[in-house]
Design an enzyme around this catalytic site. Structure first.
Site, PDB file in Angstrom:
ATOM      1  N   SER A 150       0.887  -1.227  -0.050  1.00  0.00           N
ATOM      2  CA  SER A 150      -0.040   0.098   0.007  1.00  0.00           C
ATOM      3  C   SER A 150       0.814   1.142  -0.093  1.00  0.00           C
ATOM      4  O   SER A 150       1.939   1.142   0.376  1.00  0.00           O
ATOM      5  CB  SER A 150      -0.970   0.049   1.199  1.00  0.00           C
ATOM      6  OG  SER A 150      -1.456   1.160   1.463  1.00  0.00           O
ATOM      7  N   TYR A 210      -0.546  -0.675  10.197  1.00  0.00           N
ATOM      8  CA  TYR A 210      -0.770  -1.038   8.744  1.00  0.00           C
ATOM      9  C   TYR A 210       0.072  -0.648   7.925  1.00  0.00           C
ATOM     10  O   TYR A 210       0.815  -1.381   7.181  1.00  0.00           O
ATOM     11  CB  TYR A 210      -2.234  -0.411   8.406  1.00  0.00           C
ATOM     12  CG  TYR A 210      -2.671  -0.536   6.934  1.00  0.00           C
ATOM     13  CD1 TYR A 210      -3.201  -1.737   6.511  1.00  0.00           C
ATOM     14  CD2 TYR A 210      -2.224   0.140   5.979  1.00  0.00           C
ATOM     15  CE1 TYR A 210      -3.875  -1.857   5.450  1.00  0.00           C
ATOM     16  CE2 TYR A 210      -2.484   0.108   4.557  1.00  0.00           C
ATOM     17  CZ  TYR A 210      -3.308  -1.172   4.390  1.00  0.00           C
ATOM     18  OH  TYR A 210      -3.804  -1.140   2.990  1.00  0.00           O
TER      19      TYR A 210
END
Ligand SMILES: NC(=O)c1ccc[n+]([C@@H]2O[C@H](COP(=O)([O-])OP(=O)(O)OC[C@H]3O[C@@H](n4cnc5c(N)ncnc54)[C@H](O)[C@@H]3O)[C@@H](O)[C@H]2O)c1
Length: 257
Positions: A149, A162
């Protein structure tokens, strides 16, 4: 349309969003596709879509954070199709509730940190661990496509776990590419910016989306099919000289001030 003819692919988190689009795109290129997801009904629905498109499919209920479950996933794919050529490690902890508890380190609980690492990073290691022995047997043409990401590339005040888990994916990919390249196994990381999945469209307020769009260099926000096209490219021999790379797909978002 037949770049993946004869190949067998497994996509984790394939029940919806980017994973679903990748399952359909891989099948369109001739692959037989296994859809592995903690949401078994969702995985079976996508398997049905693949079958309706004329390709073989298998749905597997899998918790990618759990080694025994990942081992069963790989065994089921090999039992059904006799081989495994493409592994797309796409599943991640994306549900709003766990993400809302992933904040700065001063507020971080060990539970949130460990759960995020287990679902986003350890999972990808485990799937590689159990897929690599079968890929070695294929003697060439195998591809692992790991999902990161844009959160791995820059800091933020929230989603620390994350971002850190996704940054770990970049290193994991390079280590896997280095260790098994001569066995005919390539490994690459996809690094998406915002992708307009159904869940994102439902969760992100319109004003925030407009502000994001204003920073893009492309006319439109990326859709799951944009990432799926990249998955197919990295899975196929069209990318045979690319390995150990992290490829950003974000409409130019991260390339300018
Ligand atoms: N959509 C975006 O804007 C975006 C941006 C950057 C990166 N990504 C990454 O792309 C990937 C797909 O994202 P998405 O937006 O399509 O997500 P999504 O929430 O639409 O789908 C995620 C899928 O993973 C499954 N899943 C979750 N935990 C699992 C587990 N423990 N075991 C097995 N399956 C599990 C879910 O059931 C779901 O089907 C993720 O790795 C995400 O981090 C997405």
């Amino acid at each position: 349309m037949d770049r993946l003819s004869g190949k067998v692919a497994v996509v984790t988190g394939g029940a919806r969003g980017i994973g679903r689009a990748s399952c359909l795109a891989l099948a369109r290129e001739g692959a037989r596709v296994a859809i592995a997801d903690i949401d078994f009904d969702g995985a079976e629905a996508v398997a049905e879509e693949v079958r309706e498109a004329g390709r073989e499919a298998l749905s597997v209920g899998t918790d990618v954070a759990d080694e025994a479950s990942v081992e069963v996933m790989v065994a089921a794919v090999v039992e059904k199709f006799g081989r495994l050529d493409i592994l797309h490690n796409n599943a991640a902890l994306t549900a709003p509730e766990p993400l809302s508890r992933d904040r700065g380190v001063a507020e971080m609980t060990v539970e949130v940190w460990d759960q995020t690492m287990a679902v986003n990073l350890r999972s990808q290691m485990l799937a590689c661990k159990h897929a690599v022995p079968h890929m070695r047997r294929a003697q060439g043409g195998c591809s692992i496509v790991n999902m990161s990401s844009g959160a791995a590339l820059k800091g933020d005040k929230v989603r620390t776990a994350y971002g850190a888990s996704k940054a770990g994916v970049h290193a994991l990919t390079m280590y896997v590419a280095t260790a098994y390249g001569r066995d005919g196994i390539r490994a690459n990381t996809i690094v998406p910016g915002l992708i307009l999945t159904e869940a994102v469209a439902a969760q992100v307020p319109a004003a925030m989306l407009d502000a994001y769009k204003a920073q893009l260099l492309t006319p439109a926000v990326g859709e799951p099919s944009d990432v799926a096209n990249l998955v197919v490219f990295l899975a196929s021999d069209d990318s045979r000289y690319i390995t150990g790379e992290a490829i950003v797909i974000d409409g130019g978002m991260s390339c300018h001030a």
